[in-house]
Scaffold this motif. Structure first.
Motif, mmCIF file in Angstrom:
data_model
loop_
_atom_site.group_PDB
_atom_site.id
_atom_site.type_symbol
_atom_site.label_atom_id
_atom_site.label_comp_id
_atom_site.label_asym_id
_atom_site.label_seq_id
_atom_site.Cartn_x
_atom_site.Cartn_y
_atom_site.Cartn_z
ATOM 1 N N SER A 10 0.830 -1.195 0.000
ATOM 2 C CA SER A 10 0.000 0.000 0.000
ATOM 3 C C SER A 10 0.865 1.246 0.000
ATOM 4 C CB SER A 10 -0.896 0.002 1.224
ATOM 5 O OG SER A 10 -0.127 0.284 2.349
ATOM 6 N N ARG A 95 -11.420 -9.065 2.575
ATOM 7 C CA ARG A 95 -11.351 -8.022 1.555
ATOM 8 C C ARG A 95 -9.880 -7.781 1.245
ATOM 9 N NH1 ARG A 95 -11.341 -2.364 2.358
ATOM 10 N NH2 ARG A 95 -11.740 -2.657 4.574
ATOM 11 N N THR A 96 -9.506 -7.854 -0.013
ATOM 12 C CA THR A 96 -8.112 -7.583 -0.402
ATOM 13 C C THR A 96 -8.103 -6.496 -1.459
ATOM 14 O OG1 THR A 96 -8.172 -9.256 -2.116
ATOM 15 C CG2 THR A 96 -7.349 -9.951 0.018
ATOM 16 N N ASN A 97 -7.018 -5.763 -1.525
ATOM 17 C CA ASN A 97 -6.944 -4.730 -2.561
ATOM 18 C C ASN A 97 -6.364 -5.338 -3.823
ATOM 19 O OD1 ASN A 97 -4.184 -4.808 -2.359
ATOM 20 N ND2 ASN A 97 -3.947 -2.721 -1.644
ATOM 21 N N CYS A 103 -7.003 -6.423 3.310
ATOM 22 C CA CYS A 103 -7.474 -5.194 3.949
ATOM 23 C C CYS A 103 -8.290 -5.522 5.189
ATOM 24 C CB CYS A 103 -8.344 -4.383 2.994
ATOM 25 S SG CYS A 103 -7.627 -4.114 1.391
ATOM 26 N N CYS A 113 -7.253 0.294 3.990
ATOM 27 C CA CYS A 113 -6.411 -0.842 3.646
ATOM 28 C C CYS A 113 -4.965 -0.471 3.930
ATOM 29 C CB CYS A 113 -6.600 -1.206 2.180
ATOM 30 S SG CYS A 113 -5.941 -2.805 1.793
ATOM 31 N N SER B 113 -9.008 -7.089 -11.077
ATOM 32 C CA SER B 113 -7.951 -6.268 -10.473
ATOM 33 C C SER B 113 -6.906 -5.893 -11.513
ATOM 34 C CB SER B 113 -7.263 -7.019 -9.339
ATOM 35 O OG SER B 113 -8.159 -7.292 -8.325
ATOM 36 N N ASP B 317 -11.814 4.255 -0.312
ATOM 37 C CA ASP B 317 -12.221 2.953 -0.841
ATOM 38 C C ASP B 317 -12.912 3.087 -2.188
ATOM 39 O OD1 ASP B 317 -11.144 1.816 1.312
ATOM 40 O OD2 ASP B 317 -13.016 1.475 2.393
ATOM 41 N N ARG B 320 -10.032 3.472 -4.731
ATOM 42 C CA ARG B 320 -9.270 2.238 -4.911
ATOM 43 C C ARG B 320 -10.149 1.071 -4.519
ATOM 44 N NH1 ARG B 320 -4.396 2.773 -6.317
ATOM 45 N NH2 ARG B 320 -3.412 4.804 -6.188
ATOM 46 N N ALA B 322 -11.818 -2.455 -3.890
ATOM 47 C CA ALA B 322 -11.294 -3.808 -3.733
ATOM 48 C C ALA B 322 -12.214 -4.752 -4.484
ATOM 49 C CB ALA B 322 -11.235 -4.171 -2.257
#
Lengths: 297, 357
Positions: A10, A95-97, A103, A113, B113, B317, B320, B322
Motif C-alpha cells: 500500500s 477483503r483484499t486490494n 485489507c 487498507c 484487479s 475505498d 481504490r 477492492a
C-alpha cells in the motif's frame, strides 16, 4: 512487492505506480528464467487433496482471537485458506486490494487498507506458526502455499511498524492445538470455550480466546470427504461466536446484510451508470471529431 | 475569442495533472471517464498536423499494455481467491524463489484487479498522448527558458533522427528499385547501408553549418564569480529537489524533509535558471501569449488532481475499490464532477485558426 503481508504494497501504491509495475515485471521475469534452471515440481490442475489447516486470527489487543481448523486443498494459497475460513465460519469474506494486500478479515476493519499514519500502518500482519513459534511471513498470502503442519496466523496491527518487530498472534502457533490429530469420534466433539462468547468478551479482558471448530461432527480432521465451505452443523454452531469477534460492541451481522451494505453500489445500476457516463463523454468526443473533420463550406 | 492555438505549456500542464490524477485511482469508471474527457478535448482542439494524430497511437499502446497486464496476471499473477474461471497447471518454485506462483486457479477477482490496474496505465498513456496531440513540439521548444533552448534543440534533432533515417532509407530503396538493382533481402540491405550513412553524415554537417551560422552556442561574457554562483545554485537546487521529492513520497521520512526542501530546491533552481538566462543573447520572435484560457486550462487540470487527492482522504475505498469480494465499483460523485471539469478546456479555449466552424 505484490501481496506481501506487510503494508509495503500500500505504501508503494499511491506514489509510484510505474515503479510498482516495473518491479512487478522484474518479479515475473525472474521466475520465468528460474524455471529453466531450477528443479521445478509440476502439478496437475485437478489433483487437490483435502487437508486441514489451522488458522489463527487475532483481532488485536483488547479484541478476540479466533482459531479455526479449515478444510483446504493441498495446493491452496494462504489467501485461499483465509477465504475458505470465512465461508466455513459464515463470516464476511476477506477483503483484499488489487495488489493482494489483505485489507479486512471478517469485515474488520470496515474501511481502509493498510492505512498509514505517521510512520505506522494499520494492517493485517501475516505469520506462519510451527512448534518453534511464530515467524513473520516474508511472502504474501496469495503467494504462499498453506502447509498442514504450519499454522496460518493473522494479527491486526492498529499501529504496526510493518516489519517482523510487530507482535505475533496470541493464539497457539502449534497446529496440533487447533487441528487435533485424528481421534475416535467420542473425543472429537466440538468444544467452544466460554471465553469466546460475546458476554465474556464485553468484559474487555483482552485475553486470548480460542474456538476450536471441527470440520465435521463425526469424523476426524483427516477425513477426505469434507470440502471447504460445506461444513457440518458443528462448525456453524460456533460461527456466531467467532463472527462477533471483531465487532467489539455489536451483535454479529448476517453475512448477506453485510455484503449488501459493505460494497458501495453493488447493484447493476452502478455498472450501467458508469459505462453510460463514459460512453456519453466519449460519444461527445466522437461527435466533435466528426464535425471538425467535415470539410468547411 | 480570436482563433489562436493555446500555449503548448498549458496543454502539457493540463495533461500532466490529468495523468497524476489517474495515478490516484484504480476505479475503472473514473479512469474510463478520464480517457473519454481527454479524447473529447483532443477531438475538439487538436490542430491539423502530423504529430496531432499521436493520441490514437498512445491509446493503442495503452490497450496493448492492458492486454500484457492481463496475460501476466493469468500466467504468474496473484492468486486472489474467489470465483475460479479456469485453472492452469501450477508449478512450485524452489524455496529461494518463493513468493511467486506460476499458473494455478485464475479467478475473476484477479482478472478484474489486473484490468483496473492496466486501465490506470492506459489512462496515463492517454494523458501523455493528449498532450502530444494538442501541443506543438516546435512551439513548446520555442517557449522553453533561454537556458534550456540549446539542450532542446539537441533533443529535437536527436528525436527527428529515426524518422529522417527511415525516409532516406525509403528514398535509397526506391532509387535502387528503379535502376533494377536488388532492393530486398540481404543483398538489398548491403546496397542500402552506405548511402543511408552517407546521407546522415552529409545532413549533420549541413545542420552544424546552419546552426553555426545562426549563432548556436554563442554566449554573452559573464563574470567568473557569477557563473560559479549560478552553477552552485543549480546543483543545490537539484539536490534539494531530489530530497524534497523523497520526503513527500515517503511519509515515514523526517518531517522537515518534504515540502520545505521542495520549496528550497525549486527556488534555487529557478534562480539559477534566471541567472543563467542572462548569459544567453537569444531573443524571441512573436512569443506565444499566456492569457486567461491558458490559466483556465491549467486550473482545470490541477482541479481534477486536487479533487482526487481530497476524495482519496474522504472516501479512499471508492477511488481504490477492492475486487475481493467482487463488487461493482462505486460511482463517487465528487471525483466524477472533478474529472468532468477537466473537459472544460474543450469549450473554453479559443478555436484553432484553421477551423471555420
Amino acid at each position: 512487492m505484490h501481496g506481501v503481508g506487510g503494508p509495503a504494497a500500500s505504501r508503494a501504491m499511491g506514489s509510484a505506480a510505474l515503479t510498482r509495475v516495473l518491479r512487478r515485471l522484474a518479479l515475473v521475469a525472474a521466475p520465468a528464467l528460474l524455471t529453466i534452471v531450477a528443479p521445478v515440481q509440476l502439478h496437475g490442475a485437478c489433483a487437490a487433496d483435502q487437508v486441514q489447516i489451522a488458522v489463527v486470527v487475532d483481532f488485536g489487543t483488547g479484541r478476540s482471537v479466533s482459531a479455526a481448523c479449515v478444510g483446504a486443498g493441498t495446493r491452496d494459497s494462504g489467501a485461499a485458506v483465509l477465504a475458505a475460513r470465512a465461508s466455513q465460519l459464515g463470516t464476511a469474506p476477506p477483503r483484499t486490494n488489487a495488489s493482494g494486500l489483505v485489507c479486512a478479515i471478517d469485515g474488520y476493519p470496515s474501511e481502509g487498507c493498510g492505512e498509514q499514519t505517521g510512520g505506522h500502518y494499520a494492517y493485517w500482519s501475516y505469520w506462519h506458526g510451527d512448534a518453534s513459534g511464530w515467524t513473520y511471513s516474508n511472502v504474501g498470502p496469495a503467494g504462499s502455499r498453506a502447509q498442514p503442519g504450519t499454522v496460518e496466523g493473522w494479527r491486526f496491527q492498529p499501529a504496526g511498524a510493518g516489519n517482523p518487530s510487530d507482535p505475533p498472534p496470541r493464539g497457539s502457533p502449534d497446529a496440533a492445538t487447533t487441528c487435533r490429530p485424528a481421534a475416535p469420534p467420542a473425543t472429537s466433539v466440538p468444544t467452544v470455550r466460554p471465553a469466546s462468547r460475546p458476554a465474556a468478551r464485553t468484559g474487555g479482558t483482552g485475553g486470548a480466546s480460542t474456538t476450536a471448530i471441527p470440520t465435521s461432527a463425526a469424523g476426524g480432521p483427516t477425513s477426505t470427504d469434507v470440502a471447504p465451505g460445506t461444513t457440518a452443523a458443528a462448525g456453524s454452531s460456533t460461527e456466531t461466536a467467532v463472527a462477533a469477534g471483531p465487532l467489539a460492541n455489536g451483535a454479529p451481522t448476517p453475512v448477506a446484510a453485510r455484503r449488501g451494505t459493505g460494497g458501495h453500489g453493488s447493484s447493476p445500476w452502478g455498472l450501467v451508470g458508469g459505462v453510460g457516463l463514459v460512453g456519453a463523454v466519449g460519444g461527445a468526443g466522437a461527435l466533435v471529431a466528426r464535425r471538425r473533420a467535415r470539410p468547411s463550406p | 475569442m480570436n482563433p489562436r492555438s493555446l500555449h503548448p505549456l498549458a496543454w502539457w500542464l493540463w495533461a500532466l495533472a490529468l495523468g497524476a490524477a489517474a495515478l490516484r485511482t484504480t476505479n475503472p469508471f473514473l479512469l474510463g471517464l478520464l480517457v473519454a474527457v481527454a479524447w473529447l478535448v483532443v477531438a475538439a482542439r487538436h490542430p491539423n498536423a502530423p504529430w496531432a494524430r499521436s493520441f490514437g497511437s498512445f491509446v493503442r499502446l495503452g490497450v496493448a499494455v492492458m492486454v500484457v497486464r492481463l496475460l501476466l496476471q493469468v500466467l504468474f499473477g496473484l492468486r486472489l481467491p474467489g470465483h475460479v474461471l479456469f485453472t492452469l497447471p501450477s508449478a512450485d518454485l524452489p524455496h529461494w524463489a518463493a513468493g511467486v506462483t506460476l499458473g494455478g486457479p485464475v479467478t475473476s477477482e484477479a482478472l478484474v484487479s489486473a484490468f483496473s490496474e492496466g486501465l490506470q496505465l492506459a489512462a496515463l498513456l492517454a494523458c501523455v498522448g493528449a498532450a502530444n496531440s494538442l501541443a506543438s513540439p516546435y512551439r513548446l521548444l520555442r517557449s522553453m527558458p533561454a537556458v534550456l533552448y540549446e539542450l532542446g534543440v539537441v533533443v529535437t534533432i536527436a528525436l527527428s533522427f529515426a524518422p529522417q533515417a527511415a525516409l532516406s532509407a525509403q528514398r535509397v530503396r526506391d532509387a535502387r528499385r528503379l535502376r533494377g538493382r536488388p532492393h530486398r533481402g540481404l543483398a538489398g540491405l548491403r546496397g542500402l547501408a552506405v548511402p543511408v550513412l552517407e546521407t546522415a553524415l552529409e545532413r549533420s554537417l549541413q545542420l552544424a553549418a546552419s546552426m553555426d551560422s545562426r549563432g548556436y552556442g554563442r554566449r554573452a561574457a559573464v563574470l567568473d564569480g557569477r557563473r560559479r554562483l549560478t552553477q552552485a545554485a543549480g546543483l543545490i537546487g537539484a539536490l534539494a529537489l531530489t530530497i524534497g521529492v523523497y520526503g513527500v513520497l515517503d511519509e515515514a521520512a523526517p518531517g522537515g524533509l518534504g515540502i520545505p526542501m521542495l520549496v528550497v530546491g525549486l527556488v534555487s533552481l529557478v534562480a539559477s535558471l534566471i541567472l543563467t538566462s542572462a548569459r544567453s543573447t537569444r531573443t524571441r520572435y512573436r512569443p506565444d501569449p499566456w492569457r486567461w484560457p491558458e490559466w483556465g486550462t491549467v486550473v482545470a487540470g490541477v482541479a481534477v488532481l486536487a479533487v482526487l487527492v481530497v476524495a482519496a482522504n474522504v472516501d479512499g475505498d471508492a477511488l481504490r475499490p477492492a475486487y475481493s469480494p467482487l463488487t461493482v465499483p462505486a460511482l463517487p460523485l465528487l471525483p466524477i464532477v472533478g474529472v468532468l471539469i477537466a473537459g472544460l478546456p474543450a469549450l473554453l479555449t479559443p478555436r484553432l485558426p484553421e477551423d471555420r466552424l
